[in-house]
Design an enzyme around this catalytic site. Sequence first.
Site, mmCIF file in Angstrom:
data_model
loop_
_atom_site.group_PDB
_atom_site.id
_atom_site.type_symbol
_atom_site.label_atom_id
_atom_site.label_comp_id
_atom_site.label_asym_id
_atom_site.label_seq_id
_atom_site.Cartn_x
_atom_site.Cartn_y
_atom_site.Cartn_z
ATOM 1 N N ASP A 150 47.119 -14.044 -7.045
ATOM 2 C CA ASP A 150 46.036 -15.014 -6.921
ATOM 3 C C ASP A 150 44.735 -14.313 -7.339
ATOM 4 O O ASP A 150 44.385 -13.256 -6.800
ATOM 5 C CB ASP A 150 45.913 -15.534 -5.485
ATOM 6 C CG ASP A 150 44.959 -16.712 -5.396
ATOM 7 O OD1 ASP A 150 45.402 -17.841 -5.641
ATOM 8 O OD2 ASP A 150 43.769 -16.490 -5.112
ATOM 9 N N GLU A 184 44.860 -20.802 -10.431
ATOM 10 C CA GLU A 184 44.853 -19.345 -10.592
ATOM 11 C C GLU A 184 46.034 -18.705 -9.882
ATOM 12 O O GLU A 184 46.045 -17.491 -9.661
ATOM 13 C CB GLU A 184 43.545 -18.767 -10.052
ATOM 14 C CG GLU A 184 43.392 -18.753 -8.539
ATOM 15 C CD GLU A 184 42.949 -20.080 -7.968
ATOM 16 O OE1 GLU A 184 42.522 -20.098 -6.801
ATOM 17 O OE2 GLU A 184 43.028 -21.106 -8.661
#
Length: 424
Positions: free
Chosen positions: A263, A306
């Site tokens: 992430d 993301e």
Amino acid sequence: MFARLAEASMSLDIGTLLVTAGCVTSLLGLFLLFAWLQDRIAALAWWGVAYLIGGASAVIWRLEELMWLPVPQSILDIALFIALGMIWTAARVFHGRKVHWFTMCAGAGVWTAADLLHAVPHTPAMRVMLSSVIVATYTFMIAIELWRERRKSLIRRWPSLLVPMLHGAIFLFPVAFASLGVRSLSTGWIAVFAIEITLYVVGAAFIVLVLAKDRTVNRYKRAAETDPLTGLYNRRGFFAAADSMMKANQKKKQAPVSVLAFDLDKFKSINDRFGHKAGDTVLEMFSKSVLKTMRANDIIGRLGGEEFVAVISGKLSDACIAAERVRTAFEAAALAPDSPGIPVTVSIGVATGLPTASLEKLIERADAVLYKAKENGRNRVEADEDLVVPEAKAGSKPIAHAPAPVAQAVIKPVSAITVPIMVR
């Protein structure tokens, strides 16, 4: 047997056979060009033009006395060998290799040099032998080019190898028989060649069309399973590929698999401060870092935004090493002179389990330690301590599993202080 076949073929109308072979080849050339217009695969255009040149040359060579403007025999010979070189080039172009113009024209050059310098006696038998050697050489080169392609989903390897190899072997028979004293190579063998060439061009055209179809199907399949921005697997493609890896590991004595959950840190603020275009650039930069540092057989996907995830074949210590490589590579890429100048890092969570365990459970565990990495300062790797095992079915006895392997993951936070974490 082949000598008797050559003698028996003398009773056939050789001229009709040659014209038939030339017409069939030309027709296939037009068909391949039509396929090229549909799929825009450059190799089909090369192959189709080569068939047109070769087929037209054969027909003109046989019917030149009926033409109002005769074509010199040497020009027709050169055109035939150029066509052979173009077919070899088509096999190279199909697999993304460079065009070698010199090699493509080498056969025609050897024939022309031998003709002009009288290196080969001007007898029909010797001319057939030299042309057979050139044809066989190019045909074996085509087989080699097709054999070099290892992607089984894109190629039927054995038919692609067998057809040109058989064609080349047949064209070497005149050389073998000449060494045994057989000299009637310019009569009966021409009929044998005409029949065999017809079969070969049909078989080769069928194979190249199958290859082109496979490539088109795989292109659409990749498009359906690939994230267009990063080039990684999308959610659908990732779960399909990861499931295949886990099933393969079940056959390898239950070899463990590891999940890496990625992430990008503070990605929302990057979009807010620099815009979505800059955010897309960061996502592309991360995908390049992952592809550069991880192995080719690792499964990497973008699940959304993301959030990225990877499945690798290996134990926890191997996965932690891979995760740390990605983290440091991405951090270095963000600070590189040619980067967009956006300070960005990644947090990574790692979990390991048996290949019979639930993939969703593995991702859930990796995601849990990923959030732990974010809570502990971001830009670091955190590893789950327990081995994920399959859930026991109701009423079944508990399964005894070996304890999780001991591994050490190097965790490097933003402050650049290295903190070793021992994982049970």
